[in-house]
Design a protein around this motif. Structure first.
Motif, short mmCIF file in Angstrom:
data_model
loop_
_atom_site.label_atom_id
_atom_site.label_comp_id
_atom_site.label_asym_id
_atom_site.label_seq_id
_atom_site.Cartn_x
_atom_site.Cartn_y
_atom_site.Cartn_z
N LYS A 91 18.41 -15.34 -43.99
CA LYS A 91 19.48 -15.05 -45.01
C LYS A 91 19.24 -15.75 -46.03
O LYS A 91 19.68 -15.39 -47.31
CB LYS A 91 20.49 -15.24 -44.41
CG LYS A 91 20.88 -14.31 -43.28
CD LYS A 91 22.40 -14.51 -42.49
CE LYS A 91 22.55 -13.55 -41.24
NZ LYS A 91 23.94 -13.87 -40.67
N ILE A 92 18.68 -17.12 -46.37
CA ILE A 92 18.87 -17.82 -47.50
C ILE A 92 17.60 -18.16 -48.04
O ILE A 92 17.61 -18.66 -49.16
CB ILE A 92 19.76 -19.11 -47.27
CG1 ILE A 92 18.85 -20.12 -46.26
CG2 ILE A 92 21.11 -18.96 -46.77
CD1 ILE A 92 19.41 -21.54 -46.29
N GLU A 93 16.43 -17.91 -47.53
CA GLU A 93 15.12 -18.35 -48.14
C GLU A 93 14.50 -17.19 -48.47
O GLU A 93 14.55 -16.23 -47.81
CB GLU A 93 14.61 -18.71 -46.83
CG GLU A 93 14.96 -20.29 -46.25
CD GLU A 93 14.98 -21.32 -47.04
OE1 GLU A 93 14.20 -21.28 -48.16
OE2 GLU A 93 15.07 -22.57 -46.56
N ALA A 94 13.88 -17.16 -49.79
CA ALA A 94 13.01 -16.38 -50.19
C ALA A 94 11.91 -15.75 -49.32
O ALA A 94 11.55 -14.70 -49.30
CB ALA A 94 12.46 -16.67 -51.54
N ASP A 95 11.08 -16.97 -48.79
CA ASP A 95 10.40 -16.84 -47.70
C ASP A 95 10.53 -17.67 -46.54
O ASP A 95 10.23 -18.92 -46.55
CB ASP A 95 8.94 -17.24 -48.44
CG ASP A 95 7.56 -17.10 -47.43
OD1 ASP A 95 7.89 -16.41 -46.31
OD2 ASP A 95 6.61 -17.43 -47.77
N PRO A 96 11.19 -17.16 -45.51
CA PRO A 96 11.59 -17.81 -44.18
C PRO A 96 10.32 -18.70 -43.57
O PRO A 96 10.59 -19.80 -43.01
CB PRO A 96 12.17 -16.76 -43.39
CG PRO A 96 12.45 -15.78 -44.37
CD PRO A 96 11.50 -15.79 -45.27
N THR A 97 9.17 -18.24 -43.93
CA THR A 97 7.82 -18.67 -43.18
C THR A 97 7.52 -20.02 -43.88
O THR A 97 6.81 -21.00 -43.55
CB THR A 97 6.78 -17.83 -42.99
OG1 THR A 97 6.41 -17.34 -44.55
CG2 THR A 97 7.33 -16.86 -42.24
N HIS A 98 8.16 -20.14 -45.14
CA HIS A 98 7.87 -21.32 -46.00
C HIS A 98 9.39 -21.76 -46.80
O HIS A 98 9.52 -21.45 -47.80
CB HIS A 98 6.62 -21.00 -47.30
CG HIS A 98 5.24 -20.92 -46.79
ND1 HIS A 98 5.06 -19.39 -46.23
CD2 HIS A 98 4.40 -21.67 -46.37
CE1 HIS A 98 3.77 -19.58 -45.92
NE2 HIS A 98 3.34 -20.96 -46.09
N PRO A 99 10.17 -22.16 -45.87
CA PRO A 99 11.41 -22.46 -46.09
C PRO A 99 11.58 -23.51 -47.24
O PRO A 99 10.77 -24.65 -47.51
CB PRO A 99 12.20 -23.21 -45.09
CG PRO A 99 11.22 -23.80 -44.23
CD PRO A 99 9.90 -22.60 -44.28
N CYS A 100 12.33 -23.29 -48.26
CA CYS A 100 12.89 -24.09 -49.57
C CYS A 100 13.90 -25.09 -49.29
O CYS A 100 13.95 -26.10 -49.65
CB CYS A 100 13.09 -23.38 -50.90
SG CYS A 100 11.56 -22.37 -51.34
N TYR A 101 14.79 -24.73 -48.31
CA TYR A 101 15.82 -25.23 -48.18
C TYR A 101 16.18 -26.14 -46.85
O TYR A 101 16.41 -27.39 -46.89
CB TYR A 101 17.25 -24.28 -48.45
CG TYR A 101 17.36 -23.85 -49.88
CD1 TYR A 101 17.57 -24.47 -51.01
CD2 TYR A 101 17.20 -22.31 -49.85
CE1 TYR A 101 17.88 -24.02 -51.96
CE2 TYR A 101 17.37 -21.81 -51.16
CZ TYR A 101 17.67 -22.58 -52.27
OH TYR A 101 17.62 -21.94 -53.56
N ILE A 102 16.05 -25.58 -45.76
CA ILE A 102 16.18 -26.08 -44.36
C ILE A 102 14.74 -26.30 -44.13
O ILE A 102 13.87 -25.55 -43.41
CB ILE A 102 16.96 -25.16 -43.58
CG1 ILE A 102 17.99 -24.58 -44.15
CG2 ILE A 102 17.02 -25.65 -42.09
CD1 ILE A 102 19.07 -25.75 -44.43
N GLU A 103 14.23 -27.56 -43.90
CA GLU A 103 12.98 -27.93 -43.46
C GLU A 103 12.99 -28.57 -41.91
O GLU A 103 13.95 -29.15 -41.47
CB GLU A 103 12.68 -29.40 -44.49
CG GLU A 103 11.29 -30.08 -44.12
CD GLU A 103 11.17 -31.07 -45.13
OE1 GLU A 103 9.81 -31.27 -45.27
OE2 GLU A 103 12.12 -31.71 -45.69
N THR A 104 12.05 -28.44 -41.33
CA THR A 104 11.68 -28.75 -39.94
C THR A 104 11.13 -30.25 -39.85
O THR A 104 10.00 -30.34 -40.66
CB THR A 104 10.83 -27.93 -39.07
OG1 THR A 104 11.23 -26.45 -39.37
CG2 THR A 104 10.37 -28.30 -37.84
#
Length: 231
Positions: free
Chosen positions: A205-218
Motif C-alpha cells: 500500500k505504501i511502497e512504489a516497489d514492495p520488493t525494494h521497499p523505501c520506507y519499511i526495511e527488513t
C-alpha cells in the motif's frame, strides 16, 4: 522567535498607541488602516495574532474576518467601540477568538494577547506531535490518515498501528515479538509470522516497489524498522 501581531484600526492614534506598547513587550508589529490593507499585510507578514477594529472604511472588521478565516487560523481579538451583543456574537461566529470593548487598558490587552498566543502555540505543538513524516510518507495520529505524497492510503487498524509505531521511532529496530505486542486488542493469530503478513500488505500500500521497499526495511534476524529517510 518574536511573535508577529497585526493591528488593524482606522484611527492612527490607536494604531500608534497599541503598536508602541506591544513593541516594548518585544513583539514584532504590523499595522493596517482598514480591512483591505489588512488582508494585504496579512498575506505578506503572516501574523501570529490579529487585533481588529470593527468599524472601518473600505472593508470593515467583519468583512476582513470572513476573508481572513478562509486561509488563516491565527487568533483574532476584536477591538470595538460597539457594545451591542449582536455585533460581538457575529464576530465570534465569523471566527474571532475574543473581543475587547474600547476603551480598554493596555495591561488587559497584553494579558489577552499573551493568553491567545500561548494557546495557539500549544495547539500547534499538539498538531506537530500528531503528524509523523518520513519523506513523502505522512501519518496523522489525530485523524488516522496516511498519505503517500498527496494520495490517501487506506490501512487496516493493525497496519496503522504498526506503521505508527515504526514512524514514531525511525531507525529503531522492532522485533516481531514487540510488534505483535503492539497489536494487543486487535484480532491476530498470536504467531510472530503474522507480522510478516501485515508488513507485506503494508508495503503493497505504501511502497512504489514492495520488493525494494523505501520506507519499511527488513533487518534480517532482528525484525523491521522505518528508515530515517526513504531509500
Amino acid at each position: 522567535m518574536r511573535a508577529t501581531i497585526l493591528i488593524i484600526d482606522d484611527h492612527q492614534s490607536v494604531r500608534t498607541l497599541v503598536a508602541e506598547y506591544l513593541a516594548e513587550q518585544d513583539y514584532h508589529i504590523l499595522t493596517a488602516a482598514d480591512g483591505e490593507e489588512g488582508l494585504v499585510v496579512a498575506r505578506q507578514g503572516k501574523p501570529d495574532l490579529v487585533l481588529l477594529d470593527i468599524m472601518m472604511p473600505k472593508l470593515d472588521g467583519l468583512g476582513f474576518l470572513q476573508a481572513f478565516r478562509r486561509d488563516y487560523t491565527a487568533p483574532v481579538i476584536m477591538l470595538t467601540a460597539r457594545v451591542e451583543e449582536t455585533d460581538k456574537v457575529v464576530g465570534l461566529e465569523l471566527g474571532a477568538d475574543d473581543y475587547l470593548t474600547k476603551p480598554f487598558s493596555m495591561k488587559e490587552l497584553l494579558a489577552r494577547v499573551r493568553a491567545h498566543l500561548r494557546r495557539a502555540s500549544l495547539v500547534q505543538q499538539t498538531l506537530v506531535a500528531e503528524l509523523l513524516r518520513v519523506g513523502d510518507l505522512s501519518l496523522n495520529r489525530g485523524t488516522r490518515e496516511v498519505l503517500v505524497g498527496n494520495q490517501p492510503v487506506s490501512l487496516t487498524p493493525s497496519e496503522f498501528s504498526l506503521l505508527e509505531a515504526m514512524m514514531a521511532a525511525p531507525g529503531r529496530v522492532f522485533s516481531r515479538e514487540h510488534l505483535l505486542e503492539l497489536l494487543q486488542g486487535n484480532t491476530y493469530e498470536g504467531v510472530e509470522r503474522t507480522i510478516d503478513v501485515h508488513i507485506r500488505n503494508l508495503r503493497r500500500k505504501i511502497e512504489a516497489d514492495p520488493t525494494h521497499p523505501c520506507y519499511i526495511e527488513t533487518v534480517f534476524g532482528a525484525g523491521y524498522r522505518c528508515r530515517h529517510r526513504p531509500a
